[in-house]
Design a protein around this motif. Structure first.
Motif, PDB file in Angstrom:
ATOM      1  N   GLU A 119       2.277  -1.536 -11.221  1.00  0.00           N
ATOM      2  CA  GLU A 119       1.002  -2.038 -11.800  1.00  0.00           C
ATOM      3  C   GLU A 119      -0.304  -1.298 -11.389  1.00  0.00           C
ATOM      4  N   LEU A 120      -1.146  -0.738 -11.982  1.00  0.00           N
ATOM      5  CA  LEU A 120      -2.458  -0.162 -11.526  1.00  0.00           C
ATOM      6  C   LEU A 120      -3.371  -1.219 -11.598  1.00  0.00           C
ATOM      7  N   ARG A 121      -4.030  -1.443 -10.436  1.00  0.00           N
ATOM      8  CA  ARG A 121      -4.890  -2.662 -10.375  1.00  0.00           C
ATOM      9  C   ARG A 121      -6.289  -2.326  -9.809  1.00  0.00           C
ATOM     10  N   SER A 122      -7.377  -2.841 -10.130  1.00  0.00           N
ATOM     11  CA  SER A 122      -8.437  -2.838  -9.553  1.00  0.00           C
ATOM     12  C   SER A 122      -8.947  -3.920  -8.526  1.00  0.00           C
ATOM     13  N   VAL A 123      -9.189  -3.922  -7.329  1.00  0.00           N
ATOM     14  CA  VAL A 123      -9.533  -4.986  -6.331  1.00  0.00           C
ATOM     15  C   VAL A 123     -10.854  -5.188  -6.037  1.00  0.00           C
ATOM     16  N   ALA A 124     -11.405  -6.157  -6.403  1.00  0.00           N
ATOM     17  CA  ALA A 124     -12.801  -6.417  -6.166  1.00  0.00           C
ATOM     18  C   ALA A 124     -13.079  -6.379  -4.682  1.00  0.00           C
ATOM     19  N   PRO A 201     -13.605  -3.672   1.151  1.00  0.00           N
ATOM     20  CA  PRO A 201     -14.109  -2.938  -0.121  1.00  0.00           C
ATOM     21  C   PRO A 201     -13.130  -2.891  -1.413  1.00  0.00           C
ATOM     22  N   ALA A 202     -13.854  -2.495  -2.227  1.00  0.00           N
ATOM     23  CA  ALA A 202     -13.124  -2.358  -3.555  1.00  0.00           C
ATOM     24  C   ALA A 202     -12.155  -1.467  -3.264  1.00  0.00           C
ATOM     25  N   ALA A 203     -11.021  -1.488  -4.163  1.00  0.00           N
ATOM     26  CA  ALA A 203      -9.955  -0.300  -4.339  1.00  0.00           C
ATOM     27  C   ALA A 203      -9.419  -0.362  -5.305  1.00  0.00           C
ATOM     28  N   GLU A 204      -8.931   0.793  -5.824  1.00  0.00           N
ATOM     29  CA  GLU A 204      -7.859   1.023  -6.843  1.00  0.00           C
ATOM     30  C   GLU A 204      -6.477   1.336  -6.043  1.00  0.00           C
ATOM     31  N   LEU A 205      -5.632   0.294  -6.823  1.00  0.00           N
ATOM     32  CA  LEU A 205      -4.303   0.429  -6.197  1.00  0.00           C
ATOM     33  C   LEU A 205      -3.223   0.432  -7.109  1.00  0.00           C
ATOM     34  N   ALA A 206      -2.062   1.189  -6.825  1.00  0.00           N
ATOM     35  CA  ALA A 206      -0.818   1.116  -7.298  1.00  0.00           C
ATOM     36  C   ALA A 206       0.098   0.004  -6.840  1.00  0.00           C
ATOM     37  N   VAL A 207       0.654  -1.022  -7.264  1.00  0.00           N
ATOM     38  CA  VAL A 207       0.978  -2.229  -6.861  1.00  0.00           C
ATOM     39  C   VAL A 207       2.287  -2.289  -7.352  1.00  0.00           C
ATOM     40  N   VAL A 208       3.266  -2.544  -6.388  1.00  0.00           N
ATOM     41  CA  VAL A 208       4.685  -2.894  -6.796  1.00  0.00           C
ATOM     42  C   VAL A 208       5.038  -4.128  -5.822  1.00  0.00           C
ATOM     43  N   VAL A 209       5.860  -5.182  -6.202  1.00  0.00           N
ATOM     44  CA  VAL A 209       6.410  -6.340  -5.466  1.00  0.00           C
ATOM     45  C   VAL A 209       7.733  -6.062  -4.785  1.00  0.00           C
ATOM     46  N   HIS A 210       7.945  -6.047  -3.522  1.00  0.00           N
ATOM     47  CA  HIS A 210       9.112  -6.071  -2.844  1.00  0.00           C
ATOM     48  C   HIS A 210       9.712  -7.394  -2.717  1.00  0.00           C
ATOM     49  N   SER A 211      11.105  -7.645  -3.312  1.00  0.00           N
ATOM     50  CA  SER A 211      11.522  -8.777  -3.334  1.00  0.00           C
ATOM     51  C   SER A 211      12.567  -8.885  -2.375  1.00  0.00           C
ATOM     52  N   GLY A 212      12.608  -9.994  -1.548  1.00  0.00           N
ATOM     53  CA  GLY A 212      13.778 -10.102  -0.635  1.00  0.00           C
ATOM     54  C   GLY A 212      13.324  -9.924   0.836  1.00  0.00           C
ATOM     55  N   PRO A 213      14.261  -9.758   1.902  1.00  0.00           N
ATOM     56  CA  PRO A 213      13.889  -9.545   2.974  1.00  0.00           C
ATOM     57  C   PRO A 213      13.290  -8.239   3.375  1.00  0.00           C
ATOM     58  N   HIS A 214      12.817  -8.074   4.451  1.00  0.00           N
ATOM     59  CA  HIS A 214      11.891  -6.959   4.849  1.00  0.00           C
ATOM     60  C   HIS A 214      12.746  -5.739   5.238  1.00  0.00           C
ATOM     61  N   THR A 258       6.608  -9.458  -1.031  1.00  0.00           N
ATOM     62  CA  THR A 258       5.588  -8.847  -0.492  1.00  0.00           C
ATOM     63  C   THR A 258       5.223  -7.721  -1.591  1.00  0.00           C
ATOM     64  N   GLU A 259       3.777  -8.089  -1.744  1.00  0.00           N
ATOM     65  CA  GLU A 259       2.991  -7.071  -2.817  1.00  0.00           C
ATOM     66  C   GLU A 259       2.466  -5.825  -1.870  1.00  0.00           C
ATOM     67  N   ILE A 260       3.052  -4.709  -2.443  1.00  0.00           N
ATOM     68  CA  ILE A 260       2.533  -3.177  -1.596  1.00  0.00           C
ATOM     69  C   ILE A 260       1.414  -2.780  -2.575  1.00  0.00           C
ATOM     70  N   GLY A 261       0.341  -2.264  -2.024  1.00  0.00           N
ATOM     71  CA  GLY A 261      -0.721  -1.516  -2.999  1.00  0.00           C
ATOM     72  C   GLY A 261      -1.011  -0.444  -2.157  1.00  0.00           C
ATOM     73  N   TRP A 262      -0.822   0.909  -2.842  1.00  0.00           N
ATOM     74  CA  TRP A 262      -1.099   1.957  -2.462  1.00  0.00           C
ATOM     75  C   TRP A 262      -2.313   2.555  -2.953  1.00  0.00           C
ATOM     76  N   PRO A 263      -3.239   3.122  -2.570  1.00  0.00           N
ATOM     77  CA  PRO A 263      -4.671   3.642  -2.760  1.00  0.00           C
ATOM     78  C   PRO A 263      -4.417   4.907  -3.759  1.00  0.00           C
ATOM     79  N   VAL A 264      -5.110   4.671  -4.956  1.00  0.00           N
ATOM     80  CA  VAL A 264      -5.054   5.600  -6.248  1.00  0.00           C
ATOM     81  C   VAL A 264      -6.432   5.928  -6.341  1.00  0.00           C
ATOM     82  N   PHE A 265      -6.572   7.072  -7.343  1.00  0.00           N
ATOM     83  CA  PHE A 265      -7.657   7.331  -7.837  1.00  0.00           C
ATOM     84  C   PHE A 265      -7.570   7.393  -9.546  1.00  0.00           C
TER      85      PHE A 265
END
Length: 276
Positions: A119-124, A201-214, A258-265
């Motif tokens: 998911e591409l997401r804008s974080v305020a 700060p605000a950020a634009e992220l590509a977000v994915v959810v990791h399910s289960g153990p780390h 665990t939600e992982i957000g990678w900075p994107v443009f």
């Protein structure tokens, strides 16, 4: 006159080979009860059976000979248990690492089994209660535990409108040491000890959810990073993590999220109908 059990009889009773018993004798771990001076035959007693079996178990667990001798020479049961317990904990840690490697390898060998839902997401911009530090990569887990404990203590009684999260600088992964920030969302962040208000700060992220153990979260990281590179969206910035459900919520690793957000443009903001 009864001299005891021959080495062959003792081998049958302990399920240890004669060769192994001779090696235990030569190393000083288990000396026979008596040795015939004329023939050199070794004789054992039934009382030595438990000691032989203990030595065998310890050696199966790769406990060094010197440590086996130390454990056997210790008469205090509690001290003996502590000595053996240290080796057992080390083996449990090694087993956990092995299991983690197996889980990761299985996912890597089946890369197409599940589709990556990005998911591409804008974080305020938001203000949080946070603990920051420069940490070695190998120390991150211990540092995280201490920092979250400080946050919990500082925020007792305050409403927490969202799950905890973290920010991890690129240098942590590329150089083995970097800035780490963990936080809890809170309306009026206090300043107490290492805990202080921080404006994220605000950020634009590509977000994915990791399910289960780390154990295999690095595989999810790799897949997300590859997706970002493939879509030519990568920009410099810390990786975001949000702990939707974790060890502090449930002991069941299968339930962790665990939600992982990678900075994107992105050139344009997401539409009102949903994520871009």
């Amino acid at each position: 006159m009864f001299r005891g059990l021959t080495i062959g009889e003792f081998a049958q009773l302990t399920h240890l080979s004669v060769r192994t018993l001779r090696r235990y004798h030569e190393s000083g771990l288990l000396e026979p009860a008596s040795v015939d001076p004329a023939s050199g035959y070794r004789y054992y007693t039934a009382d030595q059976i438990p000691a032989a079996q203990v030595i065998h178990r310890l050696r199966e667990l790769d406990v060094p000979l010197a440590d086996v001798a130390k454990i056997l020479a210790t008469e205090d049961p509690a001290e003996r248990a502590d000595l053996a317990g240290g080796h057992l904990r080390r083996l449990e840690e090694e087993l956990a690492r092995t299991r983690a490697a197996v889980v990761s390898l299985r996912r890597l060998l089946r890369p197409g089994d599940d589709e990556l839902a990005v998911e591409l997401r804008s974080v305020a911009v938001k203000t949080v209660a946070a603990v920051e530090g420069v940490v070695d990569h190998d120390d991150v887990l211990a540092w995280y535990g201490e920092a979250m404990a400080e946050l919990d203590a500082a925020l007792v009684g305050l409403p927490l409108p969202g799950p905890p999260g973290g920010r991890y600088a690129n240098e942590l992964f590329t150089g083995g040491r970097g800035e780490v920030l963990v936080y809890r969302p809170v309306a009026d962040p206090p300043a107490r000890g290492r805990v202080r208000p921080v404006e994220l700060p605000a950020a634009e992220l590509a977000v994915v959810v990791h399910s289960g153990p780390h154990d295999d979260i690095d595989v999810t990281y790799g897949r997300l990073g590859a997706w970002v590179v493939e879509h030519a969206l990568a920009v410099a910035g810390p990786v975001h993590e949000t702990y939707l459900v974790g060890p502090r919520d449930t002991p069941d690793p299968a339930a962790w999220r665990t939600e992982i957000g990678w900075p994107v443009f992105r050139l344009s903001p997401p539409s009102q109908d949903g994520p871009a």
